[in-house]
Design a protein around this motif. Structure first.
Motif, mmCIF file in Angstrom:
data_model
loop_
_atom_site.group_PDB
_atom_site.id
_atom_site.type_symbol
_atom_site.label_atom_id
_atom_site.label_comp_id
_atom_site.label_asym_id
_atom_site.label_seq_id
_atom_site.Cartn_x
_atom_site.Cartn_y
_atom_site.Cartn_z
ATOM 1 N N ASP A 317 -45.001 6.221 -0.282
ATOM 2 C CA ASP A 317 -44.301 5.766 -1.483
ATOM 3 C C ASP A 317 -43.811 7.003 -2.224
ATOM 4 O O ASP A 317 -44.615 7.779 -2.739
ATOM 5 C CB ASP A 317 -45.251 4.963 -2.374
ATOM 6 N N PRO A 318 -42.499 7.243 -2.283
ATOM 7 C CA PRO A 318 -42.006 8.450 -2.964
ATOM 8 C C PRO A 318 -42.331 8.478 -4.454
ATOM 9 O O PRO A 318 -42.214 9.527 -5.084
ATOM 10 C CB PRO A 318 -40.494 8.402 -2.719
ATOM 11 N N TYR A 319 -42.744 7.335 -5.002
ATOM 12 C CA TYR A 319 -43.148 7.283 -6.409
ATOM 13 C C TYR A 319 -44.663 7.148 -6.533
ATOM 14 O O TYR A 319 -45.165 6.495 -7.448
ATOM 15 C CB TYR A 319 -42.447 6.128 -7.123
ATOM 16 N N PHE A 320 -45.370 7.773 -5.614
ATOM 17 C CA PHE A 320 -46.832 7.791 -5.666
ATOM 18 C C PHE A 320 -47.289 8.270 -7.041
ATOM 19 O O PHE A 320 -46.727 9.211 -7.611
ATOM 20 C CB PHE A 320 -47.358 8.714 -4.568
ATOM 21 N N ILE A 321 -48.301 7.628 -7.581
ATOM 22 C CA ILE A 321 -48.697 7.830 -8.972
ATOM 23 C C ILE A 321 -49.027 9.284 -9.296
ATOM 24 O O ILE A 321 -48.809 9.744 -10.418
ATOM 25 C CB ILE A 321 -49.896 6.909 -9.313
ATOM 26 N N HIS A 322 -49.508 10.049 -8.310
ATOM 27 C CA HIS A 322 -49.931 11.424 -8.585
ATOM 28 C C HIS A 322 -48.950 12.466 -8.045
ATOM 29 O O HIS A 322 -49.295 13.646 -7.975
ATOM 30 C CB HIS A 322 -51.325 11.671 -8.011
ATOM 31 N N TYR A 323 -47.759 12.040 -7.693
ATOM 32 C CA TYR A 323 -46.740 12.992 -7.260
ATOM 33 C C TYR A 323 -46.103 13.674 -8.469
ATOM 34 O O TYR A 323 -45.766 13.023 -9.462
ATOM 35 C CB TYR A 323 -45.645 12.279 -6.469
ATOM 36 N N SER A 324 -45.919 14.978 -8.356
ATOM 37 C CA SER A 324 -45.120 15.699 -9.339
ATOM 38 C C SER A 324 -43.643 15.491 -9.018
ATOM 39 O O SER A 324 -43.283 14.908 -7.992
ATOM 40 C CB SER A 324 -45.458 17.194 -9.299
ATOM 41 N N ARG A 325 -42.784 15.978 -9.890
ATOM 42 C CA ARG A 325 -41.350 15.821 -9.645
ATOM 43 C C ARG A 325 -40.941 16.520 -8.348
ATOM 44 O O ARG A 325 -40.169 15.972 -7.550
ATOM 45 C CB ARG A 325 -40.557 16.391 -10.823
ATOM 46 N N ASN A 326 -41.466 17.720 -8.111
ATOM 47 C CA ASN A 326 -41.125 18.446 -6.887
ATOM 48 C C ASN A 326 -41.647 17.718 -5.654
ATOM 49 O O ASN A 326 -40.972 17.662 -4.618
ATOM 50 C CB ASN A 326 -41.695 19.865 -6.937
ATOM 51 N N LYS A 327 -42.847 17.163 -5.769
ATOM 52 C CA LYS A 327 -43.417 16.452 -4.626
ATOM 53 C C LYS A 327 -42.623 15.185 -4.315
ATOM 54 O O LYS A 327 -42.449 14.815 -3.149
ATOM 55 C CB LYS A 327 -44.878 16.104 -4.924
ATOM 56 N N LYS A 328 -42.130 14.516 -5.343
ATOM 57 C CA LYS A 328 -41.284 13.340 -5.118
ATOM 58 C C LYS A 328 -40.023 13.730 -4.360
ATOM 59 O O LYS A 328 -39.602 13.026 -3.427
ATOM 60 C CB LYS A 328 -40.904 12.705 -6.454
ATOM 61 N N ALA A 329 -39.423 14.840 -4.766
ATOM 62 C CA ALA A 329 -38.203 15.290 -4.099
ATOM 63 C C ALA A 329 -38.481 15.624 -2.634
ATOM 64 O O ALA A 329 -37.676 15.301 -1.749
ATOM 65 C CB ALA A 329 -37.629 16.501 -4.830
ATOM 66 N N GLU A 330 -39.622 16.263 -2.360
ATOM 67 C CA GLU A 330 -39.972 16.597 -0.980
ATOM 68 C C GLU A 330 -40.216 15.337 -0.154
ATOM 69 O O GLU A 330 -39.799 15.253 1.012
ATOM 70 C CB GLU A 330 -41.214 17.488 -0.964
ATOM 71 N N ALA A 331 -40.885 14.351 -0.755
ATOM 72 C CA ALA A 331 -41.143 13.100 -0.037
ATOM 73 C C ALA A 331 -39.838 12.365 0.256
ATOM 74 O O ALA A 331 -39.631 11.856 1.366
ATOM 75 C CB ALA A 331 -42.084 12.216 -0.856
ATOM 76 N N GLU A 332 -38.952 12.307 -0.720
ATOM 77 C CA GLU A 332 -37.668 11.641 -0.513
ATOM 78 C C GLU A 332 -36.851 12.353 0.565
ATOM 79 O O GLU A 332 -36.191 11.708 1.388
ATOM 80 C CB GLU A 332 -36.891 11.588 -1.828
ATOM 81 N N GLN A 333 -36.897 13.680 0.564
ATOM 82 C CA GLN A 333 -36.154 14.431 1.571
ATOM 83 C C GLN A 333 -36.692 14.148 2.973
ATOM 84 O O GLN A 333 -35.919 13.946 3.919
ATOM 85 C CB GLN A 333 -36.226 15.928 1.274
ATOM 86 N N ARG A 334 -38.017 14.122 3.108
ATOM 87 C CA ARG A 334 -38.610 13.839 4.424
ATOM 88 C C ARG A 334 -38.249 12.426 4.888
ATOM 89 O O ARG A 334 -37.888 12.207 6.056
ATOM 90 C CB ARG A 334 -40.136 13.990 4.327
ATOM 91 N N LEU A 335 -38.318 11.458 3.996
ATOM 92 C CA LEU A 335 -37.981 10.083 4.356
ATOM 93 C C LEU A 335 -36.498 9.953 4.697
ATOM 94 O O LEU A 335 -36.122 9.234 5.630
ATOM 95 C CB LEU A 335 -38.345 9.143 3.205
ATOM 96 N N ARG A 336 -35.665 10.651 3.946
ATOM 97 C CA ARG A 336 -34.223 10.578 4.209
ATOM 98 C C ARG A 336 -33.884 11.219 5.553
ATOM 99 O O ARG A 336 -33.066 10.694 6.324
ATOM 100 C CB ARG A 336 -33.463 11.255 3.071
ATOM 101 N N GLN A 337 -34.505 12.352 5.851
ATOM 102 C CA GLN A 337 -34.269 12.999 7.141
ATOM 103 C C GLN A 337 -34.724 12.107 8.288
ATOM 104 O O GLN A 337 -34.056 12.021 9.324
ATOM 105 C CB GLN A 337 -34.997 14.344 7.186
ATOM 106 N N HIS A 338 -35.850 11.442 8.098
ATOM 107 C CA HIS A 338 -36.347 10.542 9.141
ATOM 108 C C HIS A 338 -35.396 9.361 9.331
ATOM 109 O O HIS A 338 -35.117 8.954 10.473
ATOM 110 C CB HIS A 338 -37.740 10.041 8.765
ATOM 111 N N ALA A 339 -34.880 8.816 8.225
ATOM 112 C CA ALA A 339 -33.941 7.698 8.318
ATOM 113 C C ALA A 339 -32.657 8.123 9.018
ATOM 114 O O ALA A 339 -32.098 7.378 9.838
ATOM 115 C CB ALA A 339 -33.638 7.156 6.921
ATOM 116 N N GLN A 340 -32.179 9.321 8.722
ATOM 117 C CA GLN A 340 -30.972 9.819 9.374
ATOM 118 C C GLN A 340 -31.199 10.034 10.866
ATOM 119 O O GLN A 340 -30.322 9.733 11.688
ATOM 120 C CB GLN A 340 -30.527 11.123 8.709
ATOM 121 N N ALA A 341 -32.379 10.541 11.239
ATOM 122 C CA ALA A 341 -32.689 10.747 12.653
ATOM 123 C C ALA A 341 -32.747 9.421 13.397
ATOM 124 O O ALA A 341 -32.292 9.315 14.546
ATOM 125 C CB ALA A 341 -34.010 11.497 12.786
#
Length: 366
Positions: A317-341
């Protein structure tokens, strides 16, 4: 300027450091009308101007009690005179209801007494005051993250850090968010949403638009940051279901590990992000090996890393309750790269703006 004082070992933040006595402030409500014409009573309180603290032990105790609601199914509630959880809560201050609903007062048409009691303005205001405290704390955290408390930053920052410590947040921040979730089930969602908007001091923003020069507390950058954190709170209230779903400690540990290994991370760094009650589980290492790949060190000066397996990305969940703003961006990037692949593997043209949705939380139907 915001200043901090010590009262009974707890940090109390205020913008009035000369005031030596904490005066009792009676609850004062004002009517606020929505854009569609509905009027709701909202508690008059400003996080920016009034005394506030992170520490509300009675509310944490209430959160722990509500944490056990999985044991109060309708059948068990019926044995003591209540038809529903809402009826139980809304009758909390009526002496006639101490032992359940009096049979003679039960509506003959079977209507839930919770809805009838909710229409009582006195009961409604008492519960609004109770559930306003966790909303205030969430707003205070947002203000600190928006740099509103910088000039006396030591007390505010240390209080916020202590409140969100990994070993404590399950009994502090997590419970406050849980209480806000409970409030959404008890009150009209529009009513509670209006209360949160008022507490974040964003009524003018959502009714008149972006006019930063008029805001009494926020400068333009702070205003936009507060709007972002307000929306983030709403997303967290909808997506954070670990307490609501009654996840076991093992399931919670898996969830923490999944979100901790979304990017490459060393074992010791991962341990620092996991509460002790989870990392001390005998199957902790087994869970890590199930959800993450290990990249061994390549030299004597290198260290090994864990990274979440691709087939486990559906649990992120990219909006995990304990994610910082930077961690959210990293999670979204990983998920987006996986979706593109995945699209590329299917012969679909990849785009820079991939849309993704995470798999619903395990055991959400508990």
């Amino acid at each position: 300027l915001k200043s901090g004082e010590e009262r009974g070992g707890m940090n109390i933040l205020s913008n009035n450091p000369e005031k030596l006595v904490l005066d009792f402030q009676p609850s004062d409500f004002r009517d606020i009308t929505t854009l569609w014409g509905t009027t709701y009573p909202v508690l008059r309180y400003s996080v920016s101007d009034n005394y506030i603290s992170f520490h509300h032990p009675l509310h944490w105790f209430l959160g722990q009690l509500l944490h056990c609601l999985e044991f109060l199914d309708p059948a068990k509630l019926a044995t003591v005179g209540w038809q529903s959880f809402k009826e139980l809560i809304w009758s909390f201050d009526d002496p006639l209801w101490e032992d359940g609903c009096p049979y003679k007062d039960r509506p003959e048409d079977g209507q839930d007494m919770g809805a009838i009691l909710q229409a009582n303005p006195d009961l409604q205001r008492k519960l609004l005051v109770i559930f306003d405290y966790p909303i205030r704390v969430c707003c205070l955290m947002s203000q600190i993250r928006s740099y509103l408390w910088v000039r006396n930053g030591h007390i505010a920052k240390s209080s916020a850090a202590h409140y969100c410590e990994i070993c404590l947040r399950h009994n502090t921040y997590d419970l406050d968010v849980f209480l806000v979730q409970v409030a959404f089930t008890l009150f009209d969602p529009d009513h509670l949403l209006l209360t949160i908007i008022d507490r974040y001091e964003l009524l003018d923003f959502f009714s008149e638009g972006y006019r930063p020069e008029k805001h009494p507390s926020y400068d333009p950058s702070q205003l936009l940051h507060m709007v972002e954190l307000f929306l983030n709170l709403l997303v967290v209230c909808m997506s954070e279901r670990s307490i609501v779903a009654g996840l076991t400690l093992k399931e919670q540990a898996r969830r923490y590990i999944v979100h901790g290994t979304i990017t490459q991370i060393a074992y010791t760094d991962l341990m620092r992000q996991i509460p002790d009650r989870m990392s001390e589980l005998t199957i902790y290492d087994q869970i890590i090996n199930q959800v993450a790949n290990f990249r061994p060190p390549t030299s004597t000066n290198d260290i090994g890393y864990y990274q979440l397996k691709d087939d486990q990305l559906g649990e992120v969940d990219p909006y995990f309750i304990h994610y910082s703003r930077n961690k959210k961006a990293e999670a979204e990037q990983r998920l987006r790269q996986h979706a593109q692949a995945q699209k590329a593997a299917q012969g679909v043209e990849a785009t820079t703006k991939s849309v993704f949705a995470h798999t619903p939380l395990l055991h959400i139907n508990k």
